[in-house]
Motif scaffolding. Sequence first.
Motif, PDB file in Angstrom:
ATOM      1  N   HIS A 178       0.829  -1.213   0.000  1.00 38.06           N
ATOM      2  CA  HIS A 178       0.000   0.000   0.000  1.00 38.06           C
ATOM      3  C   HIS A 178       0.863   1.264   0.000  1.00 38.06           C
ATOM      4  O   HIS A 178       0.587   2.220  -0.723  1.00 38.06           O
ATOM      5  N   VAL A 179       1.885   1.279   0.842  1.00 44.66           N
ATOM      6  CA  VAL A 179       2.778   2.440   0.896  1.00 44.66           C
ATOM      7  C   VAL A 179       3.473   2.633  -0.451  1.00 44.66           C
ATOM      8  O   VAL A 179       3.561   3.751  -0.978  1.00 44.66           O
ATOM      9  N   ALA A 180       3.961   1.540  -1.012  1.00 42.83           N
ATOM     10  CA  ALA A 180       4.661   1.619  -2.302  1.00 42.83           C
ATOM     11  C   ALA A 180       3.726   2.099  -3.405  1.00 42.83           C
ATOM     12  O   ALA A 180       4.128   2.882  -4.280  1.00 42.83           O
ATOM     13  N   LYS A 181       2.480   1.661  -3.373  1.00 42.00           N
ATOM     14  CA  LYS A 181       1.523   2.071  -4.397  1.00 42.00           C
ATOM     15  C   LYS A 181       1.240   3.569  -4.308  1.00 42.00           C
ATOM     16  O   LYS A 181       1.145   4.260  -5.332  1.00 42.00           O
ATOM     17  N   GLY A 182       1.110   4.087  -3.091  1.00 42.09           N
ATOM     18  CA  GLY A 182       0.881   5.510  -2.917  1.00 42.09           C
ATOM     19  C   GLY A 182       2.048   6.336  -3.402  1.00 42.09           C
ATOM     20  O   GLY A 182       1.879   7.346  -4.101  1.00 42.09           O
ATOM     21  N   ARG A 183       3.243   5.916  -3.072  1.00 38.00           N
ATOM     22  CA  ARG A 183       4.433   6.657  -3.490  1.00 38.00           C
ATOM     23  C   ARG A 183       4.658   6.569  -4.994  1.00 38.00           C
ATOM     24  O   ARG A 183       5.120   7.530  -5.613  1.00 38.00           O
ATOM     25  N   ALA A 184       4.322   5.428  -5.579  1.00 34.25           N
ATOM     26  CA  ALA A 184       4.486   5.270  -7.026  1.00 34.25           C
ATOM     27  C   ALA A 184       3.498   6.158  -7.784  1.00 34.25           C
ATOM     28  O   ALA A 184       3.823   6.718  -8.834  1.00 34.25           O
ATOM     29  N   ALA A 185       2.282   6.294  -7.244  1.00 38.94           N
ATOM     30  CA  ALA A 185       1.267   7.114  -7.910  1.00 38.94           C
ATOM     31  C   ALA A 185       1.571   8.593  -7.788  1.00 38.94           C
ATOM     32  O   ALA A 185       1.309   9.369  -8.710  1.00 38.94           O
ATOM     33  N   TRP A 186       2.150   9.008  -6.649  1.00 38.69           N
ATOM     34  CA  TRP A 186       2.407  10.433  -6.391  1.00 38.69           C
ATOM     35  C   TRP A 186       3.842  10.592  -5.893  1.00 38.69           C
ATOM     36  O   TRP A 186       4.063  10.917  -4.736  1.00 38.69           O
ATOM     37  N   PRO A 187       4.838  10.370  -6.756  1.00 40.31           N
ATOM     38  CA  PRO A 187       6.230  10.344  -6.299  1.00 40.31           C
ATOM     39  C   PRO A 187       6.769  11.677  -5.778  1.00 40.31           C
ATOM     40  O   PRO A 187       7.725  11.691  -5.000  1.00 40.31           O
ATOM     41  N   ASP A 188       6.147  12.795  -6.185  1.00 41.23           N
ATOM     42  CA  ASP A 188       6.638  14.087  -5.731  1.00 41.23           C
ATOM     43  C   ASP A 188       5.900  14.599  -4.495  1.00 41.23           C
ATOM     44  O   ASP A 188       6.156  15.715  -4.028  1.00 41.23           O
ATOM     45  N   VAL A 189       4.997  13.805  -3.941  1.00 41.06           N
ATOM     46  CA  VAL A 189       4.260  14.191  -2.735  1.00 41.06           C
ATOM     47  C   VAL A 189       5.058  13.770  -1.507  1.00 41.06           C
ATOM     48  O   VAL A 189       5.509  12.620  -1.411  1.00 41.06           O
ATOM     49  N   THR A 190       5.223  14.694  -0.584  1.00 40.58           N
ATOM     50  CA  THR A 190       5.968  14.413   0.649  1.00 40.58           C
ATOM     51  C   THR A 190       4.997  13.977   1.743  1.00 40.58           C
ATOM     52  O   THR A 190       4.186  14.777   2.221  1.00 40.58           O
ATOM     53  N   LEU A 191       5.066  12.711   2.109  1.00 39.06           N
ATOM     54  CA  LEU A 191       4.203  12.159   3.151  1.00 39.06           C
ATOM     55  C   LEU A 191       4.957  11.034   3.837  1.00 39.06           C
ATOM     56  O   LEU A 191       5.428  10.105   3.179  1.00 39.06           O
ATOM     57  N   THR A 192       5.062  11.102   5.151  1.00 41.96           N
ATOM     58  CA  THR A 192       5.787  10.064   5.872  1.00 41.96           C
ATOM     59  C   THR A 192       4.949   8.794   5.965  1.00 41.96           C
ATOM     60  O   THR A 192       3.704   8.849   5.949  1.00 41.96           O
ATOM     61  N   THR A 193       5.621   7.672   6.070  1.00 40.78           N
ATOM     62  CA  THR A 193       4.927   6.391   6.245  1.00 40.78           C
ATOM     63  C   THR A 193       4.095   6.411   7.517  1.00 40.78           C
ATOM     64  O   THR A 193       2.964   5.898   7.539  1.00 40.78           O
ATOM     65  N   ALA A 212      -5.206   2.414  -2.160  1.00 41.73           N
ATOM     66  CA  ALA A 212      -4.083   3.002  -1.431  1.00 41.73           C
ATOM     67  C   ALA A 212      -3.563   4.270  -2.081  1.00 41.73           C
ATOM     68  O   ALA A 212      -3.161   5.213  -1.391  1.00 41.73           O
ATOM     69  N   ASP A 213      -3.547   4.331  -3.434  1.00 44.53           N
ATOM     70  CA  ASP A 213      -3.043   5.530  -4.101  1.00 44.53           C
ATOM     71  C   ASP A 213      -3.930   6.735  -3.820  1.00 44.53           C
ATOM     72  O   ASP A 213      -3.434   7.837  -3.533  1.00 44.53           O
ATOM     73  N   ASP A 214      -5.251   6.542  -3.851  1.00 52.28           N
ATOM     74  CA  ASP A 214      -6.166   7.643  -3.558  1.00 52.28           C
ATOM     75  C   ASP A 214      -6.112   8.027  -2.089  1.00 52.28           C
ATOM     76  O   ASP A 214      -6.192   9.212  -1.735  1.00 52.28           O
ATOM     77  N   LEU A 215      -6.001   7.030  -1.214  1.00 54.25           N
ATOM     78  CA  LEU A 215      -5.918   7.308   0.219  1.00 54.25           C
ATOM     79  C   LEU A 215      -4.646   8.092   0.535  1.00 54.25           C
ATOM     80  O   LEU A 215      -4.648   8.996   1.366  1.00 54.25           O
ATOM     81  N   TYR A 216      -3.569   7.761  -0.130  1.00 51.78           N
ATOM     82  CA  TYR A 216      -2.286   8.433   0.062  1.00 51.78           C
ATOM     83  C   TYR A 216      -2.420   9.917  -0.303  1.00 51.78           C
ATOM     84  O   TYR A 216      -1.979  10.801   0.438  1.00 51.78           O
ATOM     85  N   LEU A 217      -3.057  10.197  -1.448  1.00 49.38           N
ATOM     86  CA  LEU A 217      -3.233  11.580  -1.885  1.00 49.38           C
ATOM     87  C   LEU A 217      -4.144  12.337  -0.929  1.00 49.38           C
ATOM     88  O   LEU A 217      -3.864  13.489  -0.570  1.00 49.38           O
ATOM     89  N   ALA A 218      -5.239  11.713  -0.508  1.00 55.17           N
ATOM     90  CA  ALA A 218      -6.166  12.377   0.409  1.00 55.17           C
ATOM     91  C   ALA A 218      -5.491  12.705   1.735  1.00 55.17           C
ATOM     92  O   ALA A 218      -5.692  13.795   2.293  1.00 55.17           O
ATOM     93  N   CYS A 219      -4.684  11.794   2.238  1.00 56.63           N
ATOM     94  CA  CYS A 219      -3.971  12.015   3.489  1.00 56.63           C
ATOM     95  C   CYS A 219      -3.030  13.208   3.361  1.00 56.63           C
ATOM     96  O   CYS A 219      -2.971  14.070   4.237  1.00 56.63           O
ATOM     97  N   ALA A 220      -2.310  13.289   2.247  1.00 58.71           N
ATOM     98  CA  ALA A 220      -1.380  14.400   2.033  1.00 58.71           C
ATOM     99  C   ALA A 220      -2.133  15.713   1.853  1.00 58.71           C
ATOM    100  O   ALA A 220      -1.690  16.769   2.327  1.00 58.71           O
ATOM    101  N   CYS A 221      -3.278  15.689   1.170  1.00 65.17           N
ATOM    102  CA  CYS A 221      -4.091  16.902   1.016  1.00 65.17           C
ATOM    103  C   CYS A 221      -4.589  17.396   2.366  1.00 65.17           C
ATOM    104  O   CYS A 221      -4.614  18.600   2.636  1.00 65.17           O
ATOM    105  N   ALA A 222      -4.994  16.474   3.227  1.00 67.53           N
ATOM    106  CA  ALA A 222      -5.472  16.849   4.552  1.00 67.53           C
ATOM    107  C   ALA A 222      -4.380  17.527   5.358  1.00 67.53           C
ATOM    108  O   ALA A 222      -4.651  18.386   6.208  1.00 67.53           O
ATOM    109  N   ALA A 223      -3.141  17.164   5.082  1.00 66.47           N
ATOM    110  CA  ALA A 223      -1.999  17.774   5.769  1.00 66.47           C
ATOM    111  C   ALA A 223      -1.558  19.075   5.112  1.00 66.47           C
ATOM    112  O   ALA A 223      -0.650  19.740   5.608  1.00 66.47           O
TER     113      ALA A 223
END
Length: 294
Positions: A39-54, A76-87
């Motif tokens: 899941h972590v890898a999928k999020g980072r692969a989808a949005w490689p320039d987004v800074t979000l800690t594991t 996981a890719d959408d959840l990763y982006l939403a989490c970073a947007c919330a931050a």
Amino acid sequence: MKPPETGGPLTELLLAHAPPERHEALRAMPGLEALLEEHVAKGRAAWPDVTLTTKDFLRHLARHLPSEDTLHQLRADDLYLACACAAGEPQALRHFEHHILPKVASRLGQSPGATLDEVLQVARQRLLLGVAGTAPRIAEFSGRGTLTGWVRIVASRIAQELRSQAGRQELFSEPPQALERLLSRDDPERELLQAHSRKVLTDSLQAALADLTERERALLRLHHLHGLTMDRIATMYREPRSSVARHVAQARERLLKLTHRELASRLKLNGQELESLLGLVQSRLDLSLHRLMD
């Protein structure tokens, strides 16, 4: 019986934020560590320039933890982006503007009684800004479906609210407490105003805001009431910073002129007294503008 696996570092991070009653089942889940890595890898692969800690991503996942049997279907890719947007991560906000909102707009169509631009502006504010100390609404996204589909549902509900005048009034009218933030709470000059004059000033501000365009209201709300910098607003609107700064300044000037008109019609003051009242509003707006643009 095979003992439950102790779990790796990602499992332990998840457990640190998951409800205690879920710990036993999660520890017994086969392949959980590998799944979390995926899941972590999928999020980072989808949005490689987004800074979000594991840690932040897994904390967000723990808050919306699905059942063990559906954890594999997590977006996981959408959840990763939403989490970073919330931050408030800048690159995540840009991706939200470039990749999510255009798809929402294309499927939303024209809503009777509201423009598409109005709907999207309110959606930005609800989803990307916290209200009264609460987290941005996008933090509620759980990853069980697509982020685009979830945002489309939110936008459709906003469009329905905008169809009625009552709904529009509720969405775009600021409460008196919020409007009074345009004035400093510890400003001694403000304390010299009588309570009646302060109420008239608030009423005049509300009436003046109602006469602004939706874009002008949105820009003033984002900058002066929510405290967003010009860079953040430029990211949200996909416009140059200089253009956003100019539009905010123009909206402020329009607000001052309209407030002056409302005060003149509501209060029987001479020119000097009227300018003194308006000066309280203008001084606080100018202070805010210069501070946030530095």
